[in-house]
Design an enzyme around this catalytic site. Structure first.
Site, PDB file in Angstrom:
ATOM      1  N   VAL A  80       0.853  -1.193   0.000  1.00 55.94           N
ATOM      2  CA  VAL A  80       0.000   0.000   0.000  1.00 55.94           C
ATOM      3  C   VAL A  80       0.884   1.237   0.000  1.00 55.94           C
ATOM      4  O   VAL A  80       1.824   1.344   0.777  1.00 55.94           O
ATOM      5  CB  VAL A  80      -0.915   0.006   1.247  1.00 55.94           C
ATOM      6  CG1 VAL A  80      -1.718   1.303   1.331  1.00 55.94           C
ATOM      7  CG2 VAL A  80      -1.843  -1.202   1.225  1.00 55.94           C
ATOM      8  N   CYS A  81       0.556   2.171  -0.877  1.00 52.99           N
ATOM      9  CA  CYS A  81       1.337   3.397  -0.996  1.00 52.99           C
ATOM     10  C   CYS A  81       0.412   4.589  -0.757  1.00 52.99           C
ATOM     11  O   CYS A  81      -0.261   5.044  -1.683  1.00 52.99           O
ATOM     12  CB  CYS A  81       1.970   3.472  -2.380  1.00 52.99           C
ATOM     13  SG  CYS A  81       2.961   4.952  -2.603  1.00 52.99           S
TER      14      CYS A  81
END
Length: 161
Positions: A80-81
């Site tokens: 996840v960014c």
């Protein structure tokens, strides 16, 4: 740590549940995120892992979806960014303000609320998955929607394995 988990169990936040993967390891958590209503992810049950660094809360945990998910801000390998999980301080590219990045006041709840919000409203300007971002921008109700629907179906089939 354990107080946080007990607190979460007593006062659950809508849309997710969280707990230790292994009672002997306080640094690795498993979360289940329910796809938010009125989004393409609605009905999905997405499993992810949060891995906390030894110097938490000074540094952010890493989050990785275990369930396949098609989203502009989730790398193809599940990482996840989002800003809230980026190292604290100045962004060397000048894209994010320091207050948008990790702060020691953040909790599992604030991370999950940000991730649920990200599912509802992707950030196409800073994609981790360039292909998903391109489809989201150019063909949101076509190819992008089909791939998300496939991930939602698959997540429902594998949610409780």
């Amino acid at each position: 740590w354990l107080c946080r988990q007990k607190e979460l169990n007593k006062n659950p936040v809508e849309g997710f549940s969280a707990g230790l993967i292994d009672d002997n390891d306080l640094y690795r958590w498993e979360v289940l995120i329910i796809g938010p209503p009125d989004t393409l992810y609605e009905g999905g049950v997405f499993k992810a892992h949060l891995t906390f660094p030894k110097d938490y809360p000074l540094r952010p945990p890493k989050m990785k979806f275990i369930t396949e998910i098609w989203h502009p801000n989730v790398d193809k390998n599940g990482d996840v960014c989002i800003s809230i999980l980026h190292e604290p301080g100045e962004d060397k590219y000048g894209y994010e303000k320091p207050e948008e990045r990790w702060l020691p006041i953040h909790t599992v709840e604030t991370i999950m609320i940000s991730v649920i919000s990200m599912l509802a409203d992707p950030n196409g300007d800073s994609p981790a998955n360039v292909d998903a971002a391109k489809e989201w921008r150019e063909d949101r109700n076509g190819e992008f929607k089909r791939k998300v629907a496939r991930c939602v179906r698959k997540s429902q089939e594998t949610a409780f394995e």
